[in-house]
Design a protein around this motif. Sequence first.
Motif, mmCIF file in Angstrom:
data_model
loop_
_atom_site.group_PDB
_atom_site.id
_atom_site.type_symbol
_atom_site.label_atom_id
_atom_site.label_comp_id
_atom_site.label_asym_id
_atom_site.label_seq_id
_atom_site.Cartn_x
_atom_site.Cartn_y
_atom_site.Cartn_z
ATOM 1 N N SER A 231 0.804 -1.222 0.000
ATOM 2 C CA SER A 231 0.000 0.000 0.000
ATOM 3 C C SER A 231 0.836 1.269 0.000
ATOM 4 O O SER A 231 0.455 2.274 -0.610
ATOM 5 N N THR A 232 2.000 1.263 0.663
ATOM 6 C CA THR A 232 2.811 2.489 0.751
ATOM 7 C C THR A 232 4.081 2.434 -0.079
ATOM 8 O O THR A 232 4.724 3.454 -0.302
ATOM 9 N N ARG A 233 4.482 1.248 -0.506
ATOM 10 C CA ARG A 233 5.717 0.997 -1.245
ATOM 11 C C ARG A 233 6.963 1.231 -0.394
ATOM 12 O O ARG A 233 8.087 1.240 -0.914
ATOM 13 N N LYS A 234 6.812 1.391 0.891
ATOM 14 C CA LYS A 234 7.973 1.593 1.760
ATOM 15 C C LYS A 234 8.678 0.258 2.016
ATOM 16 O O LYS A 234 8.030 -0.776 2.172
ATOM 17 N N PRO A 235 10.014 0.267 2.059
ATOM 18 C CA PRO A 235 10.760 -0.967 2.337
ATOM 19 C C PRO A 235 10.417 -1.536 3.698
ATOM 20 O O PRO A 235 10.198 -0.792 4.671
ATOM 21 N N GLY A 236 10.357 -2.856 3.774
ATOM 22 C CA GLY A 236 10.091 -3.537 5.036
ATOM 23 C C GLY A 236 11.313 -4.305 5.501
ATOM 24 O O GLY A 236 12.449 -3.904 5.243
ATOM 25 N N ARG A 237 11.076 -5.417 6.140
ATOM 26 C CA ARG A 237 12.169 -6.232 6.675
ATOM 27 C C ARG A 237 12.976 -6.858 5.544
ATOM 28 O O ARG A 237 12.440 -7.222 4.503
ATOM 29 N N ARG A 238 14.278 -6.982 5.763
ATOM 30 C CA ARG A 238 15.150 -7.665 4.812
ATOM 31 C C ARG A 238 15.618 -8.958 5.451
ATOM 32 O O ARG A 238 16.175 -8.956 6.560
ATOM 33 N N PHE A 239 15.381 -10.071 4.768
ATOM 34 C CA PHE A 239 15.673 -11.390 5.315
ATOM 35 C C PHE A 239 17.036 -11.854 4.818
ATOM 36 O O PHE A 239 17.260 -11.994 3.617
ATOM 37 N N ARG A 240 17.943 -12.127 5.747
ATOM 38 C CA ARG A 240 19.292 -12.581 5.407
ATOM 39 C C ARG A 240 19.565 -13.929 6.053
ATOM 40 O O ARG A 240 19.223 -14.145 7.205
ATOM 41 N N GLY A 241 20.199 -14.833 5.299
ATOM 42 C CA GLY A 241 20.506 -16.152 5.840
ATOM 43 C C GLY A 241 21.134 -17.070 4.812
ATOM 44 O O GLY A 241 21.854 -18.009 5.166
ATOM 45 N N HIS A 242 20.877 -16.825 3.540
ATOM 46 C CA HIS A 242 21.461 -17.645 2.485
ATOM 47 C C HIS A 242 22.887 -17.185 2.182
ATOM 48 O O HIS A 242 23.263 -16.038 2.451
ATOM 49 N N THR A 243 23.663 -18.079 1.590
ATOM 50 C CA THR A 243 25.058 -17.762 1.251
ATOM 51 C C THR A 243 25.268 -17.631 -0.258
ATOM 52 O O THR A 243 26.394 -17.511 -0.716
ATOM 53 N N ASP A 244 24.169 -17.662 -1.020
ATOM 54 C CA ASP A 244 24.245 -17.479 -2.474
ATOM 55 C C ASP A 244 22.914 -16.887 -2.949
ATOM 56 O O ASP A 244 22.017 -16.627 -2.137
ATOM 57 N N PHE A 245 22.771 -16.694 -4.268
ATOM 58 C CA PHE A 245 21.581 -16.075 -4.824
ATOM 59 C C PHE A 245 20.302 -16.723 -4.298
ATOM 60 O O PHE A 245 20.207 -17.946 -4.217
#
Length: 397
Positions: free
Chosen positions: A122-136
């Motif tokens: 609805s707002t196009r604002k960035p949310g949480r970024r999920f990190r955990g993988h070691t490649d694409f």
Amino acid sequence: MSRTNDPRHFFQTTSALNETTRKASKSKNTKGNPIKLSSKILAIATNPGDGQIYIAEAAGNVKRIELEVGQTLLPSQPSYTSDILATFSGPSAPLTSLAILPRSDTVFAGCWDKSIWSWSLSTRKPGRRFRGHTDFVKTLLGFTLQGKEVLVSGSADASLIVWDIATGEKLHTLKGHTRGILALALDPIEYEANKEEVVIFSAGSDREIRRWKIGLGSASEVEASLDISSPILAHETSIDSILFDADGDLWTASADKTAKCLSRARNWEEDTGLEHPDFVRDIVVDEEGGWVVTACRDEQVRVWEKGSGKLYHVFEGHFEEVTGLLLLPGQKVVSVSIDATIRQWSLNAQDLVNAIKEAENEKLGKEKEKEKELEREGGMLTAEEEAELAELMEDSD
């Protein structure tokens, strides 16, 4: 080797120059009502809540597209806007995959930077970024489990990660594949929103299809049984897409140049095989019309009879590899490509008959033009030209 003073053509063979010329010429066609974007399109998804589509670009953007007007719209804009694009930005690397969860008002995108980006719809604002993988991150799948929204990601690092969307917590990491994971699908027969566990299927570069039982507290691979082997091996090489149809059978698209239907009743043995001239990148099933539609690296979108496996029609319009398909209500299929265009095709029975007739007329027109050209040149044919003309004549019979 072709000689030229144009620096753009240095070190290019004649065949490479001919291919460039062919694509430049084909790019001018208007088949499928093309919507032109500025970057290669690598994935497509829809939000059932608003009927609009979302695409993931190699330039690192997600764009929200209004197909009817051929422009992107801001959620707050009720009408056509020619100078404002609904772009969800942030990543500086290509985006490979999308998942949309309307309940959480969120669009997710897998990225080459090894993370998953998210934005508010609805707002196009960035949310949480999920990190955990070691490649694409190559593929995403979202669903509700015991009232909680869950996201599953598959990566080139050969692992699956199950995420709690609300908290960003990593619930499970699953390993079993030996190479990158390219596709995920939720088993609809096993799935109920309030059930304790769900079953998902994964496929990838190792040509394996694996099954996983996932709950909030535990997750594990479904073991082989007397009837079903694990992993399921149906292709010779990479599997780019998997999809369940209304009967619960599994359709697959592979770089071995085939698409297949694996029958649930026959313990995932091949029931239908669709042969292609090049890698098959995506597949969708139109239950209403009884069609299977495939996207191929050879630039074509093919329509097959689901029951017989017979090729019914080929949509030509893209001038680069077709990377994704999306089936919309009203028997409309949308295709995207690294040629940076979005194209729309009707699967309505009469529209398909008209499309076949139009393709035949176009072929006849090419034959007549070839004949006229030969007359102007005195009727002399090279062996290559004779073969080309014979092929055209044979196709029109």
